[in-house]
Design a protein around this motif. Structure first.
Motif, PDB file in Angstrom:
ATOM      1  N   CYS A 172      31.457  80.419  -2.727  1.00 45.55           N
ATOM      2  CA  CYS A 172      30.008  80.308  -2.519  1.00 45.55           C
ATOM      3  C   CYS A 172      29.303  80.647  -3.835  1.00 45.55           C
ATOM      4  O   CYS A 172      29.576  81.694  -4.432  1.00 45.55           O
ATOM      5  CB  CYS A 172      29.553  81.266  -1.414  1.00 45.55           C
ATOM      6  SG  CYS A 172      27.751  81.312  -1.214  1.00 45.55           S
ATOM      7  N   PRO A 173      28.397  79.790  -4.294  1.00 41.83           N
ATOM      8  CA  PRO A 173      27.721  80.045  -5.560  1.00 41.83           C
ATOM      9  C   PRO A 173      26.709  81.198  -5.492  1.00 41.83           C
ATOM     10  O   PRO A 173      26.306  81.730  -6.520  1.00 41.83           O
ATOM     11  CB  PRO A 173      27.011  78.719  -5.862  1.00 41.83           C
ATOM     12  CG  PRO A 173      26.862  78.038  -4.551  1.00 41.83           C
ATOM     13  CD  PRO A 173      28.011  78.517  -3.707  1.00 41.83           C
ATOM     14  N   THR A 174      26.342  81.609  -4.274  1.00 42.91           N
ATOM     15  CA  THR A 174      25.352  82.687  -4.126  1.00 42.91           C
ATOM     16  C   THR A 174      26.020  84.057  -4.049  1.00 42.91           C
ATOM     17  O   THR A 174      25.658  84.970  -4.783  1.00 42.91           O
ATOM     18  CB  THR A 174      24.498  82.451  -2.857  1.00 42.91           C
ATOM     19  OG1 THR A 174      23.944  81.147  -2.909  1.00 42.91           O
ATOM     20  CG2 THR A 174      23.387  83.482  -2.742  1.00 42.91           C
ATOM     21  N   CYS A 175      27.008  84.205  -3.171  1.00 40.99           N
ATOM     22  CA  CYS A 175      27.614  85.536  -2.975  1.00 40.99           C
ATOM     23  C   CYS A 175      29.041  85.628  -3.498  1.00 40.99           C
ATOM     24  O   CYS A 175      29.665  86.672  -3.408  1.00 40.99           O
ATOM     25  CB  CYS A 175      27.549  85.933  -1.502  1.00 40.99           C
ATOM     26  SG  CYS A 175      28.507  84.861  -0.417  1.00 40.99           S
ATOM     27  N   PHE A 176      29.561  84.548  -4.055  1.00 39.38           N
ATOM     28  CA  PHE A 176      30.885  84.512  -4.688  1.00 39.38           C
ATOM     29  C   PHE A 176      32.038  84.889  -3.753  1.00 39.38           C
ATOM     30  O   PHE A 176      33.026  85.460  -4.164  1.00 39.38           O
ATOM     31  CB  PHE A 176      30.909  85.394  -5.948  1.00 39.38           C
ATOM     32  CG  PHE A 176      29.849  85.004  -6.926  1.00 39.38           C
ATOM     33  CD1 PHE A 176      29.971  83.855  -7.682  1.00 39.38           C
ATOM     34  CD2 PHE A 176      28.684  85.769  -7.053  1.00 39.38           C
ATOM     35  CE1 PHE A 176      28.978  83.478  -8.573  1.00 39.38           C
ATOM     36  CE2 PHE A 176      27.690  85.390  -7.936  1.00 39.38           C
ATOM     37  CZ  PHE A 176      27.826  84.249  -8.704  1.00 39.38           C
ATOM     38  N   VAL A 177      31.883  84.565  -2.468  1.00 38.75           N
ATOM     39  CA  VAL A 177      32.930  84.759  -1.471  1.00 38.75           C
ATOM     40  C   VAL A 177      33.591  83.400  -1.256  1.00 38.75           C
ATOM     41  O   VAL A 177      32.920  82.371  -1.230  1.00 38.75           O
ATOM     42  CB  VAL A 177      32.325  85.295  -0.143  1.00 38.75           C
ATOM     43  CG1 VAL A 177      33.370  85.355   0.960  1.00 38.75           C
ATOM     44  CG2 VAL A 177      31.680  86.638  -0.362  1.00 38.75           C
ATOM     45  N   GLN A 178      34.899  83.422  -1.075  1.00 42.08           N
ATOM     46  CA  GLN A 178      35.611  82.158  -0.840  1.00 42.08           C
ATOM     47  C   GLN A 178      35.103  81.549   0.465  1.00 42.08           C
ATOM     48  O   GLN A 178      34.995  82.218   1.490  1.00 42.08           O
ATOM     49  CB  GLN A 178      37.120  82.399  -0.769  1.00 42.08           C
ATOM     50  CG  GLN A 178      37.922  81.130  -0.791  1.00 42.08           C
ATOM     51  CD  GLN A 178      39.414  81.402  -0.898  1.00 42.08           C
ATOM     52  OE1 GLN A 178      39.914  82.389  -0.369  1.00 42.08           O
ATOM     53  NE2 GLN A 178      40.122  80.513  -1.572  1.00 42.08           N
ATOM     54  N   LEU A 179      34.770  80.252   0.396  1.00 45.08           N
ATOM     55  CA  LEU A 179      34.218  79.559   1.560  1.00 45.08           C
ATOM     56  C   LEU A 179      35.297  79.302   2.606  1.00 45.08           C
ATOM     57  O   LEU A 179      36.453  79.019   2.264  1.00 45.08           O
ATOM     58  CB  LEU A 179      33.594  78.229   1.136  1.00 45.08           C
ATOM     59  CG  LEU A 179      32.364  78.310   0.237  1.00 45.08           C
ATOM     60  CD1 LEU A 179      31.959  76.918  -0.231  1.00 45.08           C
ATOM     61  CD2 LEU A 179      31.209  78.979   0.973  1.00 45.08           C
ATOM     62  N   PRO A 180      34.948  79.359   3.884  1.00 45.14           N
ATOM     63  CA  PRO A 180      35.905  78.988   4.929  1.00 45.14           C
ATOM     64  C   PRO A 180      36.158  77.479   4.897  1.00 45.14           C
ATOM     65  O   PRO A 180      35.497  76.738   4.178  1.00 45.14           O
ATOM     66  CB  PRO A 180      35.207  79.417   6.223  1.00 45.14           C
ATOM     67  CG  PRO A 180      33.762  79.452   5.889  1.00 45.14           C
ATOM     68  CD  PRO A 180      33.666  79.772   4.423  1.00 45.14           C
ATOM     69  N   VAL A 181      37.075  77.023   5.709  1.00 42.04           N
ATOM     70  CA  VAL A 181      37.457  75.604   5.752  1.00 42.04           C
ATOM     71  C   VAL A 181      36.238  74.739   6.044  1.00 42.04           C
ATOM     72  O   VAL A 181      36.137  73.616   5.544  1.00 42.04           O
ATOM     73  CB  VAL A 181      38.584  75.389   6.795  1.00 42.04           C
ATOM     74  CG1 VAL A 181      38.900  73.910   6.907  1.00 42.04           C
ATOM     75  CG2 VAL A 181      39.804  76.173   6.415  1.00 42.04           C
ATOM     76  N   SER A 182      35.291  75.238   6.791  1.00 41.47           N
ATOM     77  CA  SER A 182      34.082  74.462   7.131  1.00 41.47           C
ATOM     78  C   SER A 182      33.256  74.125   5.899  1.00 41.47           C
ATOM     79  O   SER A 182      32.468  73.186   5.897  1.00 41.47           O
ATOM     80  CB  SER A 182      33.208  75.233   8.136  1.00 41.47           C
ATOM     81  OG  SER A 182      32.664  76.381   7.497  1.00 41.47           O
ATOM     82  N   GLY A 183      33.407  74.933   4.813  1.00 38.18           N
ATOM     83  CA  GLY A 183      32.651  74.708   3.590  1.00 38.18           C
ATOM     84  C   GLY A 183      31.283  75.362   3.598  1.00 38.18           C
ATOM     85  O   GLY A 183      30.547  75.276   2.629  1.00 38.18           O
ATOM     86  N   THR A 184      30.923  76.051   4.704  1.00 33.97           N
ATOM     87  CA  THR A 184      29.630  76.723   4.828  1.00 33.97           C
ATOM     88  C   THR A 184      29.857  78.231   4.768  1.00 33.97           C
ATOM     89  O   THR A 184      30.687  78.779   5.495  1.00 33.97           O
ATOM     90  CB  THR A 184      28.942  76.368   6.167  1.00 33.97           C
ATOM     91  OG1 THR A 184      28.849  74.937   6.247  1.00 33.97           O
ATOM     92  CG2 THR A 184      27.571  76.997   6.273  1.00 33.97           C
ATOM     93  N   CYS A 185      29.115  78.881   3.899  1.00 36.62           N
ATOM     94  CA  CYS A 185      29.272  80.331   3.714  1.00 36.62           C
ATOM     95  C   CYS A 185      28.798  81.072   4.955  1.00 36.62           C
ATOM     96  O   CYS A 185      27.678  80.861   5.434  1.00 36.62           O
ATOM     97  CB  CYS A 185      28.501  80.788   2.481  1.00 36.62           C
ATOM     98  SG  CYS A 185      28.695  82.554   2.158  1.00 36.62           S
ATOM     99  N   ASP A 186      29.649  81.945   5.477  1.00 41.69           N
ATOM    100  CA  ASP A 186      29.287  82.742   6.649  1.00 41.69           C
ATOM    101  C   ASP A 186      28.437  83.936   6.281  1.00 41.69           C
ATOM    102  O   ASP A 186      27.826  84.564   7.145  1.00 41.69           O
ATOM    103  CB  ASP A 186      30.559  83.256   7.356  1.00 41.69           C
ATOM    104  CG  ASP A 186      31.395  82.118   7.938  1.00 41.69           C
ATOM    105  OD1 ASP A 186      30.819  81.066   8.267  1.00 41.69           O
ATOM    106  OD2 ASP A 186      32.624  82.297   8.043  1.00 41.69           O
ATOM    107  N   SER A 187      28.347  84.291   5.001  1.00 46.48           N
ATOM    108  CA  SER A 187      27.625  85.474   4.558  1.00 46.48           C
ATOM    109  C   SER A 187      26.201  85.167   4.152  1.00 46.48           C
ATOM    110  O   SER A 187      25.353  86.084   4.069  1.00 46.48           O
ATOM    111  CB  SER A 187      28.334  86.131   3.381  1.00 46.48           C
ATOM    112  OG  SER A 187      29.650  86.492   3.732  1.00 46.48           O
ATOM    113  N   CYS A 188      25.894  83.947   3.816  1.00 46.11           N
ATOM    114  CA  CYS A 188      24.545  83.640   3.325  1.00 46.11           C
ATOM    115  C   CYS A 188      23.593  83.261   4.432  1.00 46.11           C
ATOM    116  O   CYS A 188      23.840  82.652   5.385  1.00 46.11           O
ATOM    117  CB  CYS A 188      24.595  82.497   2.321  1.00 46.11           C
ATOM    118  SG  CYS A 188      25.350  82.984   0.766  1.00 46.11           S
TER     119      CYS A 188
END
Length: 188
Positions: A172-188
């Motif tokens: 994720c370019p915002t929180c730098f967490v590896q994205l899940p398979v869905s490609g959508t960040c769960d943290s943002c």
């Protein structure tokens, strides 16, 4: 005893390289047509050399890599003249199971672009081998067969894939967490 040099018949009579290549090409064509009648079969350059020497009674002191291309080029042109698939695709190197750079002559005479890399050349050769098996009457599986790399090369490719680390997923370019398979960040 002096070792024979150049090209010669079993009787010891010297012959020209051109004459030897022509004779070997005729024998190579027959050997490769016979080989093409067995699904997924290949032959190494060294095995082909041995078969050519035995069938023709002609020998050489020249290194294999200095004359086999001349013989296989003649096979390529004869295959094209007859409307057959390129039989030279059945000949592979001993060490890695690849066809080698001389296979590019097949691409050149058919008007196809040169292979971008060795694996692109191998994939083309695999398709040519399948065309040979189909054309020369090999017993094929019910699905009609598939293009396949030579067995030794296939083993190398599978071994490399097994040793390769799993691909990394994007971050994720915002929180730098590896994205899940869905490609959508769960943290943002």
């Amino acid at each position: 005893m002096t070792q024979q040099r150049g090209y010669w018949r079993a009787s010891g009579e010297p012959i020209s390289a051109q004459e030897a290549w022509e004779i070997w090409a005729r024998h190579a064509y027959k050997v490769l047509v016979e080989l093409a009648q067995t699904y997924h079969s290949t032959i190494t350059y060294g095995e082909l050399r041995d078969r050519l020497f035995a069938a023709s009674g002609i020998r050489t002191s020249a290194l294999l890599q200095n004359w086999i291309g001349e013989v296989l080029n003649r096979v390529i042109y004869e295959s094209r003249r007859r409307g057959d698939p390129p039989l030279s695709a059945l000949v592979v190197r001993t060490d890695d199971g690849m066809v080698g750079g001389g296979y590019d002559e097949v691409l050149r005479i058919t008007g196809e672009p040169p292979a971008d890399d060795e694996m692109a050349r191998e994939e083309h050769a695999a398709g040519s081998r399948l065309a040979c098996y189909r054309h020369f009457g090999a017993s094929l599986p019910p699905d009609g067969g598939v293009p396949a790399l030579a067995p030794k090369l296939q083993a190398v490719v599978q071994r490399r894939r097994a040793q390769a680390p799993p691909p990394r997923r994007p971050v994720c370019p915002t929180c730098f967490v590896q994205l899940p398979v869905s490609g959508t960040c769960d943290s943002c």
